[in-house]
Design a protein around this motif. Structure first.
Motif, short mmCIF file in Angstrom:
data_model
loop_
_atom_site.label_atom_id
_atom_site.label_comp_id
_atom_site.label_asym_id
_atom_site.label_seq_id
_atom_site.Cartn_x
_atom_site.Cartn_y
_atom_site.Cartn_z
N GLU A 186 12.25 -26.70 -9.80
CA GLU A 186 11.31 -26.78 -8.67
C GLU A 186 10.91 -25.40 -8.16
OE1 GLU A 186 10.19 -29.64 -7.98
OE2 GLU A 186 11.77 -31.16 -8.00
N MET A 187 9.71 -25.31 -7.58
CA MET A 187 9.28 -24.07 -6.94
C MET A 187 10.29 -23.62 -5.90
SD MET A 187 6.51 -22.89 -8.22
CE MET A 187 5.99 -21.68 -6.99
N SER A 188 10.83 -24.59 -5.14
CA SER A 188 11.77 -24.22 -4.07
C SER A 188 13.16 -23.90 -4.61
CB SER A 188 11.81 -25.31 -2.99
OG SER A 188 11.86 -26.60 -3.54
N ASP A 189 13.36 -23.94 -5.93
CA ASP A 189 14.59 -23.40 -6.54
C ASP A 189 14.48 -21.89 -6.77
OD1 ASP A 189 15.76 -25.92 -6.68
OD2 ASP A 189 15.00 -26.30 -8.70
N LEU A 190 13.26 -21.36 -6.70
CA LEU A 190 13.06 -19.92 -6.92
C LEU A 190 13.29 -19.14 -5.63
CD1 LEU A 190 9.75 -19.76 -9.03
CD2 LEU A 190 12.12 -19.72 -9.85
N LEU A 191 13.69 -17.90 -5.79
CA LEU A 191 13.71 -16.98 -4.65
C LEU A 191 12.27 -16.78 -4.18
CD1 LEU A 191 16.18 -14.34 -6.08
CD2 LEU A 191 16.62 -15.95 -4.19
N PRO A 192 12.07 -16.53 -2.87
CA PRO A 192 10.70 -16.36 -2.36
C PRO A 192 9.87 -15.34 -3.14
CG PRO A 192 12.22 -16.65 -0.54
CD PRO A 192 13.07 -16.59 -1.78
N ARG B 226 8.84 -16.99 -6.47
CA ARG B 226 7.83 -18.01 -6.15
C ARG B 226 6.46 -17.38 -6.00
NH1 ARG B 226 9.98 -20.90 -0.82
NH2 ARG B 226 12.00 -20.78 -1.82
N ARG B 227 6.43 -16.32 -5.23
CA ARG B 227 5.16 -15.64 -4.98
C ARG B 227 4.60 -15.06 -6.27
NH1 ARG B 227 5.08 -12.02 0.25
NH2 ARG B 227 4.92 -14.16 1.05
N LEU C 74 3.14 -17.85 -8.43
CA LEU C 74 1.86 -18.32 -7.88
C LEU C 74 0.76 -17.27 -8.04
CD1 LEU C 74 3.20 -20.22 -4.78
CD2 LEU C 74 2.10 -21.23 -6.79
N ASP C 75 1.13 -15.99 -7.95
CA ASP C 75 0.14 -14.94 -8.20
C ASP C 75 -0.39 -15.05 -9.63
OD1 ASP C 75 0.29 -13.83 -5.68
OD2 ASP C 75 1.62 -12.17 -6.26
N TRP D 255 3.15 -24.65 -14.72
CA TRP D 255 1.91 -25.01 -14.03
C TRP D 255 0.79 -25.22 -15.05
CZ3 TRP D 255 0.79 -25.77 -8.87
CH2 TRP D 255 1.84 -25.51 -7.98
N LEU E 66 -0.22 -21.89 0.55
CA LEU E 66 0.89 -22.13 -0.39
C LEU E 66 2.23 -22.13 0.33
CD1 LEU E 66 -0.41 -20.10 -3.43
CD2 LEU E 66 -0.16 -22.60 -3.28
N LEU F 285 4.68 -25.28 0.02
CA LEU F 285 6.08 -25.17 -0.40
C LEU F 285 7.04 -25.53 0.72
CD1 LEU F 285 6.03 -22.12 -2.83
CD2 LEU F 285 5.80 -24.56 -3.31
N GLU G 247 7.19 -29.19 0.43
CA GLU G 247 8.12 -29.51 -0.67
C GLU G 247 9.57 -29.39 -0.20
OE1 GLU G 247 7.69 -27.63 -4.60
OE2 GLU G 247 9.83 -27.12 -4.58
N ARG H 165 12.33 -32.42 0.11
CA ARG H 165 13.60 -32.35 -0.63
C ARG H 165 14.78 -32.47 0.32
NH1 ARG H 165 14.13 -27.57 -4.89
NH2 ARG H 165 15.80 -28.93 -5.66
N LYS I 133 12.42 -35.40 -8.28
CA LYS I 133 11.45 -34.36 -8.68
C LYS I 133 10.37 -34.28 -7.61
CE LYS I 133 10.02 -31.32 -11.61
NZ LYS I 133 9.42 -30.64 -10.43
N TYR J 55 12.59 -21.67 3.01
CA TYR J 55 13.08 -22.78 2.14
C TYR J 55 12.76 -24.14 2.75
CZ TYR J 55 15.28 -19.53 -0.92
OH TYR J 55 15.46 -18.54 -1.83
#
Lengths: 137, 137
Positions: A44-50, A53-54, A57-58, A90, B57, B61, B64, B68, B75, B137
């Motif tokens: 998931e996106m929210s599993d990534l560090l901020p 994530r950025r 998405l960039d 994505w 975004l 997020l 999201e 969660r 998912k 988060y």
């Protein structure tokens, strides 16, 4: 592990850095279709560090910008599902009013035979992604 | 203009600021389904200024993260199409292995009658979005 996005066989990579890669999707009806794949196996996106994530998405939005600049589609579709392959990726898809599925998603019911709009040259696409990342567009 | 996302009638807004809003989507099979709508009528992410893009975004997020935290789905699905309504909006959908469409998208072919997993309480959802925005988060 038999995750197909970890194994990464037979991919046509057009752009990459140490964290993610942009590949061409082999879709007969939608040649401009690209996929942005995070290299590490997370769901998931929210599993990534901020910051990660950025960055992802960039790259997704740079791919959108590059496809718009090169192909001038009627619409861009962005999606991250991962229901079948829960490895963060994505879909970035240029859409045209006369393509096979419009206005449905490319995974929906075909609406017509549809015009096949050509995809972008890989080198031009890589350059346009770099340019979009550098300028924010 | 007769854009339904500009007119914004009969929406159940759970969170908003001056730039965008999060609404509950009335989907019988997927009660946790939320939509994040940019208030201004623009079509694409790359039509937004970089700071606005980032803000939208962040809210997507945060939604999201909130879903969660509250619902623990199997998912999360994220998508921005706009083929039918070219006014920038994001679908944020908690998915469960036993829901009606899994592993297809919620717009795909039904796979089974499916378990209806309850959505989140609106006040709890608003608080969880605020919390996710505050902490990343």
């Amino acid at each position: 592990m038999d995750c197909p996005l970890c194994l990464a066989s037979a991919e046509h990579v057009v752009w990459e850095d140490g964290r993610c890669r942009v590949i061409r999707v082999d879709d007969e009806a939608h040649p401009g279709f690209c996929r942005v794949i995070w290299n590490e196996h997370v769901a998931e996106m929210s599993d990534l560090l901020p910051a990660d994530r950025r960055h992802l998405l960039d790259v997704v939005l740079a791919t959108e910008g590059a496809l718009r600049a090169l192909l001038h589609p009627d619409k861009i579709n962005l999606a991250s599902f991962g229901n079948m392959v829960p490895h963060l990726h994505w879909h970035v898809i240029p859409r045209y009013r006369d393509d096979r599925h419009f206005p449905e998603s490319v995974w929906g019911q075909a609406q017509r035979q549809g015009v096949i709009h050509p995809g972008a040259d890989s080198v031009a696409l890589a350059r346009a992604i770099d340019s979009a990342l550098a300028t924010g567009y």
